[in-house]
Scaffold this motif. Structure first.
Motif, PDB file in Angstrom:
ATOM      1  N   THR A 132      -4.598  -3.697   9.041  1.00  0.00           N
ATOM      2  CA  THR A 132      -5.236  -3.628   7.511  1.00  0.00           C
ATOM      3  C   THR A 132      -6.777  -4.024   7.583  1.00  0.00           C
ATOM      4  O   THR A 132      -7.192  -5.395   8.170  1.00  0.00           O
TER       5      THR A 132
ATOM      6  N   TYR B  58      -6.493  -1.127   3.249  1.00  0.00           N
ATOM      7  CA  TYR B  58      -5.899   0.137   3.923  1.00  0.00           C
ATOM      8  C   TYR B  58      -5.806  -0.032   5.247  1.00  0.00           C
ATOM      9  O   TYR B  58      -6.223  -1.249   5.976  1.00  0.00           O
TER      10      TYR B  58
ATOM     11  N   LYS C 245      -9.217   5.375   4.358  1.00  0.00           N
ATOM     12  CA  LYS C 245      -9.281   4.970   2.924  1.00  0.00           C
ATOM     13  C   LYS C 245      -8.756   5.762   2.032  1.00  0.00           C
ATOM     14  O   LYS C 245      -8.100   5.345   1.009  1.00  0.00           O
TER      15      LYS C 245
ATOM     16  N   ALA D 264      -5.191   5.604   1.787  1.00  0.00           N
ATOM     17  CA  ALA D 264      -4.583   4.272   1.124  1.00  0.00           C
ATOM     18  C   ALA D 264      -4.601   4.828  -0.082  1.00  0.00           C
ATOM     19  O   ALA D 264      -3.737   4.121  -1.103  1.00  0.00           O
TER      20      ALA D 264
ATOM     21  N   ALA E 148      -0.706  -0.760   1.979  1.00  0.00           N
ATOM     22  CA  ALA E 148      -0.906  -1.385   3.295  1.00  0.00           C
ATOM     23  C   ALA E 148      -0.524  -2.658   3.664  1.00  0.00           C
ATOM     24  O   ALA E 148      -0.608  -3.594   2.858  1.00  0.00           O
TER      25      ALA E 148
END
Length: 314
Positions: A172, A180, A221, A224, A234
């Motif tokens: 992460t 994310y 990104k 996420a 995440a």
């Protein structure tokens, strides 16, 4: 008068660009704000050896058979060297591995998604994967062609995890308010996470393609952002001692860093012995990694792992 008109037009163009940027930023904030429930970040750890030894032999056998991983590798024609290396090395240890390419390439079997946009490639790959394999696999691992993965360690990490729960893990990273999973280290989704993702992919307001726009979000990104709308967050993956197992750098780069930060403990300071991925690996180094991971055995050392994860036949 002409100068004033020119200045006015410049102002309109700049103002319009600013409004577009503000709108996009606002979209990300919404995806991250009140519509998503509060989430407390977790560090998800692999089981320790004692946990596994406490299982009966029958339970170990059943777990070994039940954890099936489908591997998605995103490739482009420029990746042919890596593509060949991944095909001949670690991807053979997936229960099934398929390459999703930006266009059809005669030299290799792949699923052509006909786009060069990485986010659109990822969207299409996940959509096709869910439609075809939702009843066959419980875990879905996505990687780039420069990634090297030890699938047996991934299965060990997932040993006591429930695929019916929303599950999104890897290495992460935090960017502003967004947390994310970095795609360079590989991305793991549970079946439930993939199911939720496939649903939100149909919602262009919450999960747009954004292809061809002036300002875009990187694909990991954007993933996420879309997953947050579905309550999937995440989570950082670690071994039982708290060390990262999804690495966004190569072994060489990590050892070099450890030599400067932990000169007395280079190996321990470098990487977890249960590492799942390394990134930025050259094609020839993938073959070296295969030798080191699967072939080399120092004489006199015994290996008494409680579980054995066998690759598919062939």
């Amino acid at each position: 008068m002409i100068a004033e008109s020119s200045s006015f037009l410049k102002g309109v163009v700049l103002g319009g660009a600013f409004c577009m940027l503000a709108t996009l930023l606002g979209h990300i904030k919404v995806g991250h704000g009140t519509k998503a429930r509060h989430h407390e970040h977790h560090h998800i750890q692999a089981p320790n050896k004692a946990d596994v030894l406490n299982l009966s032999e029958w339970e170990r056998m059943e777990l070994s058979k039940s954890i099936r991983v489908y591997c998605i590798i995103l490739v482009k024609p420029k990746d042919l060297g890596h593509w060949a290396a991944v095909r001949e090395t670690w991807s053979k240890h997936c229960d099934k591995a398929e390459f999703y390419s930006s266009e059809h390439i005669k030299a290799f079997d792949s699923i052509a998604v006909n786009t060069n946009d990485m986010w659109v490639m990822m969207r299409k790959a996940y959509k096709i994967t869910y439609e075809r394999y939702k009843d066959e696999f419980s875990w879905f691992f996505l990687a780039y062609p420069t990634t090297f993965a030890i699938i047996e360690n991934l299965k060990y990490f997932l040993l006591k995890k429930d695929p019916s729960q929303p599950f999104y893990v890897g290495h992460t990273v935090t960017s502003g308010a967004l947390e994310y999973v970095d795609g360079e280290g590989g991305i793991v989704l549970s079946l439930e996470s993939l199911r939720r993702l496939s649903r939100v992919l149909e919602d262009s307001d919450k999960c747009p393609e954004q292809g061809g726009m002036i300002w875009k979000v990187a694909e990991d990104k954007q993933l996420a952002i879309c997953l947050k709308y579905t309550g999937v967050f995440a989570e950082n993956a670690e071994d039982s001692e708290g060390r990262d197992v999804f690495n966004t750098k190569s072994v060489g780069a990590l050892i070099k860093e450890a030599m400067s930060t932990h000169p007395q403990q280079v190996v321990d300071g470098c990487c977890s012995d249960m590492a799942i991925t390394f990134s930025g690996v050259a094609p020839n180094h993938m073959h070296v990694m295969m030798y080191g991971v699967y072939r080399l055995r120092p004489y006199g050392h015994t290996y008494d792992d409680a579980l054995v994860f066998l690759p598919p036949p062939g």
